[in-house]
Write an enzyme that holds these catalytic residues in place. Structure first.
Site, mmCIF file in Angstrom:
data_model
loop_
_atom_site.group_PDB
_atom_site.id
_atom_site.type_symbol
_atom_site.label_atom_id
_atom_site.label_comp_id
_atom_site.label_asym_id
_atom_site.label_seq_id
_atom_site.Cartn_x
_atom_site.Cartn_y
_atom_site.Cartn_z
ATOM 1 N N GLY A 140 0.795 -1.211 0.000
ATOM 2 C CA GLY A 140 0.000 0.000 0.000
ATOM 3 C C GLY A 140 0.831 1.266 0.000
ATOM 4 N N GLY B 222 8.772 -4.628 -8.759
ATOM 5 C CA GLY B 222 9.715 -3.633 -9.238
ATOM 6 C C GLY B 222 11.149 -4.068 -9.035
ATOM 7 N N GLN C 87 14.914 -8.698 -3.158
ATOM 8 C CA GLN C 87 13.582 -9.279 -2.955
ATOM 9 C C GLN C 87 13.094 -9.977 -4.216
ATOM 10 O OE1 GLN C 87 10.090 -7.214 -0.922
ATOM 11 N NE2 GLN C 87 9.573 -6.898 -3.062
ATOM 12 N N GLN D 282 7.508 -9.289 8.109
ATOM 13 C CA GLN D 282 8.777 -8.797 7.564
ATOM 14 C C GLN D 282 9.316 -7.580 8.303
ATOM 15 O OE1 GLN D 282 6.575 -8.289 3.780
ATOM 16 N NE2 GLN D 282 7.874 -6.493 3.450
ATOM 17 N N GLU E 126 3.923 6.210 -8.012
ATOM 18 C CA GLU E 126 4.004 6.003 -9.450
ATOM 19 C C GLU E 126 4.742 4.707 -9.793
ATOM 20 O OE1 GLU E 126 3.361 6.307 -13.377
ATOM 21 O OE2 GLU E 126 2.417 7.479 -11.779
ATOM 22 N N GLY E 127 5.659 4.277 -8.933
ATOM 23 C CA GLY E 127 6.314 2.997 -9.168
ATOM 24 C C GLY E 127 5.316 1.848 -9.152
ATOM 25 N N HIS E 128 4.451 1.834 -8.135
ATOM 26 C CA HIS E 128 3.402 0.815 -8.106
ATOM 27 C C HIS E 128 2.466 0.959 -9.304
ATOM 28 C CE1 HIS E 128 4.299 1.328 -3.669
ATOM 29 N NE2 HIS E 128 4.409 0.025 -3.798
ATOM 30 N N LEU F 76 0.534 3.631 -2.232
ATOM 31 C CA LEU F 76 1.008 3.453 -3.595
ATOM 32 C C LEU F 76 1.523 4.756 -4.206
ATOM 33 C CD1 LEU F 76 -1.854 1.146 -4.917
ATOM 34 C CD2 LEU F 76 0.256 0.509 -3.731
#
Length: 284
Positions: free
Chosen positions: A32, A148, A154, A62, A36-38, A34
């Site tokens: 969440g 991304g 990750q 995490q 512009e990458g998301h 969010l």
């Protein structure tokens, strides 16, 4: 607006119905807040699949005990509006109680690629990531999943987990989206003070300096690494954690520049905020 599902059963049923209609699923897992990458991930999922879906879940597994889970930024209304703009049809927004109704005794641990860098700094982090992503993939079923490149380690962990466990998921890595000054977009950027925000593009400048050195013919790993580390260390607001050149598949530190697909990785603290960035080094 996308259809919002707060239960595992509801989200799973919606995706099973889409597959019955022979509609391919593009899935974007997120925590969440969010940006512009998301949005770029959701747009790509929408463009490449008949049905684009997303999840919004701040995963407690995490976060270490010294990390403030409660302070992680949240704005569900804004997130849903952005998902709608990007063509997302379904959004899964479970509570912690829905995802983990009893204490979690089963976790997923991916060896090798988790042992350095973020894994060294945050020992419990990747087990939490792998566990929640495995659970989300189990709920979502066969799909393309979009992540991304910014959190490159990750991405490597998720790819290895999917391969090792033969999950029916195609993991798609997507380019980093940057601010005009080069800073990689991240939900954590909101924590930066004005001075720290002005200093943070030093990470990208350092990556560019190291990549330029390699492109100009430098083949000594220590000197390429130093070009990155020195650029970050020159910024008083930054405290360097690591600067490394690695094999892009295994994340093993490189012994020579070039010869395989390689990635420059960097992490640094700006005050209490820890930022990551990376850049591909594609040489013959």
């Amino acid at each position: 607006m996308p259809e919002v599902h707060e239960t595992i059963a509801g989200f799973r049923a919606a995706l099973e119905l889409a597959r019955e209609d022979e509609r391919g699923i593009g899935f974007v897992p997120t925590m969440g807040y969010l940006h512009e990458g998301h949005a770029s991930l959701m747009r790509q999922a929408s463009a490449e699949n008949e049905t684009a879906v997303a999840s919004i879940f701040v995963n407690p597994l995490q976060f270490a005990a010294n990390e403030d889970l409660g302070a992680y930024p949240r704005d569900l209304e804004r997130d849903l509006a952005l998902a709608d703009e990007c063509g997302v049809a379904h959004v899964f927004t479970p509570s912690v109680a829905e995802m983990y109704p009893v204490p979690v005794l089963t976790t997923v641990s991916v060896g090798g690629v988790t042992e350095r860098f973020e894994g060294a700094s945050r020992p419990e982090h990747f087990a939490g990531v792998a566990t929640v992503v495995a659970k989300l993939f189990s709920i979502a079923g066969p799909c393309r999943a979009y992540f991304g490149d910014k959190d490159f380690q990750q991405l490597a962990v998720v790819r290895r987990m999917v391969a090792d466990l033969s999950m029916p998921v195609d993991v798609v890595g997507c380019p980093i989206v940057r601010e005009p000054d080069g800073l990689a977009m991240s939900s954590r950027n909101v924590y930066l003070t004005p001075a720290q925000r002005a200093a943070a593009p030093a990470l990208h400048r350092g990556l560019q300096a190291a990549a330029a050195a390699a492109a100009d013919g430098e083949r000594n790993v220590d000197r390429v690494r130093a070009a990155l580390a020195d650029a970050v260390a020159a910024e008083p607001e930054a405290t360097l954690d690591y600067a490394e050149l690695v094999d892009a598949l295994t994340l093993e530190p490189a012994t020579v520049v070039g010869g395989t697909e390689q990635r420059l990785l960097v992490a640094a603290r700006f005050g209490t905020t820890r930022l990551l960035d990376n850049l591909a080094v594609d040489l013959p």
